[in-house]
Design an enzyme around this catalytic site. Structure first.
Site, PDB file in Angstrom:
ATOM      1  N   TYR A 106       7.886 -11.128 -23.594  1.00  0.00           N
ATOM      2  CA  TYR A 106       6.820 -11.542 -24.504  1.00  0.00           C
ATOM      3  C   TYR A 106       5.497 -11.144 -23.898  1.00  0.00           C
ATOM      4  CZ  TYR A 106       5.421 -15.429 -21.462  1.00  0.00           C
ATOM      5  OH  TYR A 106       4.961 -16.175 -20.415  1.00  0.00           O
ATOM      6  N   CYS A 107       4.461 -11.070 -24.752  1.00  0.00           N
ATOM      7  CA  CYS A 107       3.130 -10.805 -24.229  1.00  0.00           C
ATOM      8  C   CYS A 107       2.088 -11.589 -25.011  1.00  0.00           C
ATOM      9  CB  CYS A 107       2.829  -9.315 -24.137  1.00  0.00           C
ATOM     10  SG  CYS A 107       3.092  -8.363 -25.630  1.00  0.00           S
ATOM     11  N   ARG A 108       1.129 -10.884 -25.617  1.00  0.00           N
ATOM     12  CA  ARG A 108      -0.027 -11.612 -26.148  1.00  0.00           C
ATOM     13  C   ARG A 108       0.123 -12.074 -27.580  1.00  0.00           C
ATOM     14  NH1 ARG A 108      -5.063  -7.935 -23.995  1.00  0.00           N
ATOM     15  NH2 ARG A 108      -5.106  -8.760 -21.863  1.00  0.00           N
TER      16      ARG A 108
END
Lengths: 221, 221
Positions: B177-179
């Site tokens: 996952y990221c932003r």
DNA sequence: AGTTTATTCAAGATATCACTTGATCTAGCT
DNA sequence: AGCTAGATCAAGTGATATCTTGAATAAACT
């Protein structure tokens, strides 16, 4: 980092939705359409703008995907593209109320002093309706009552309020509601009922918010 | 009907919030600030705009009440005024994705073909984390991992992904996952892991959405 | 107190927006 | 087929946005 031009275009597309709502008249149009579909002509009268200008604003909203049209006889009727749009509008209005101090000032300028107008939340009203006894008055124009209203509410357009007030038993607990949190009808109704010695409050929001929150709604008579 | 000028002013105030978000660069700024506070200088590099222009955009957002500032040593740090603003941005993005066909095209242009990138919802990931076994990788820059991350996630900035991949046992189930939903890092991570024969998916949203939904977050180490 | 660095201000060019006016289109009537 | 009401288009004007450039502030260091 991926292509900047592509990233700019994507964020510009997100921004275009906000831009469509970023005009007072278009915001008001969305607010009216949250009540139900309208012809261009009817809408232009409601927001007090020229037909041409209203049409152009509607096209801006249509290009942003926020409204859809259908033809009905000789008129074109616009409606919000989905409940998501109404929810977005509700959230936008909420952020404005919370974060923009001037909204309170402007709301007072439009609605008058609300310090005497007691409010009741949708959750509390739903509970009263289910378990208690409460008289709920829909003070919107009758056509809107017919289209949809809070289950158990009576139609009570403002100009008939005097007659309706006669029929309310002494000691009854009354809640008036209309189109939304910034709709004047419910405030006026509460003032009118208070003047007759009736204990009345207003629903803090309005019918669209009530319906979207999943509370019971009835159609027609 | 109450005073039209007052009504116009009120709706114009609502519109001013949307107007503030109605520009691609400001939308991107809000998206970055949803990750955490930033100095004007850092922000200007992240959105690839001049410092003066970034400063002016930030002032537009500040006038709309959407961001606040605090001084930190020699720099001024901006943050979103509240989670409400991030929620509004999330909803805006969602409406754009649902109602504006071009968003899908533009997203593909920016992120590349996502048809091979399998997604997992926050709800499902939360369940896996609680009851199952899953390796969660935070592929954002390390500083953002330190500020806040999904509880149980490992730091795995993209440029260290090759090393991280070595330590993942065969048959492990990985979620990156990221932003946010339009952040490239997680997509790139999934592609990189796939290329090494590791079963990887991406979280459909990102850390801010995870946190606002009430799922568990950890800070620092 | 002077210097540095980050940020903001001010002015100006170009593009876009909002509204008006008058013309044009179009589906549904007769 | 022609007429009509409702809606849209096209062009023009004044206002507002966006971005650039260079100067001005202001707080935090030495």
């Amino acid at each position: 980092m991926a292509d900047r031009a592509a990233k700019d275009a994507l964020y510009a597309a997100f921004g275009s939705i906000a831009k469509a709502l970023g005009n007072g008249h278009r915001a008001e149009i969305v607010d009216v359409l949250a009540q139900g579909e309208r012809s261009v002509d009817a809408l232009s009268r409601e927001v007090e703008q020229s037909v041409a200008n209203t049409s152009q604003h509607l096209q801006v909203l249509a290009r942003a995907g926020l409204v859809r049209t259908r033809r009905d006889g000789t008129s074109v009727r616009y409606r919000l593209a989905s409940d998501d749009v109404a929810s977005l509008w509700e959230e936008l209005r909420g952020v404005a109320a919370t974060h923009l101090a001037e909204v309170e000032v402007l709301a007072t300028g439009y609605l008058g002093d609300r310090s005497e107008i007691e409010q009741i939340s949708a959750a509390e009203l739903a509970e009263r309706l289910a378990y208690g006894s409460v008289t709920v008055l829909d003070v919107r124009p009758r056509s809107e009552y017919l289209a949809a209203h809070i289950r158990g509410a009576r139609p009570a357009p403002l100009d008939e309020m005097a007659d309706v007030a006669e029929t309310i038993p002494a000691g009854a607990e009354v809640v008036a509601y209309c189109r939304g949190p910034y709709c004047v009808y419910a405030d006026d109704a509460v003032r009118l009922l208070h003047a007759r010695g009736i204990a009345a409050r207003r629903l803090a929001t309005g019918l669209p918010e009530w319906r979207r929150a999943g509370y019971p709604v009835a159609v027609a008579g």
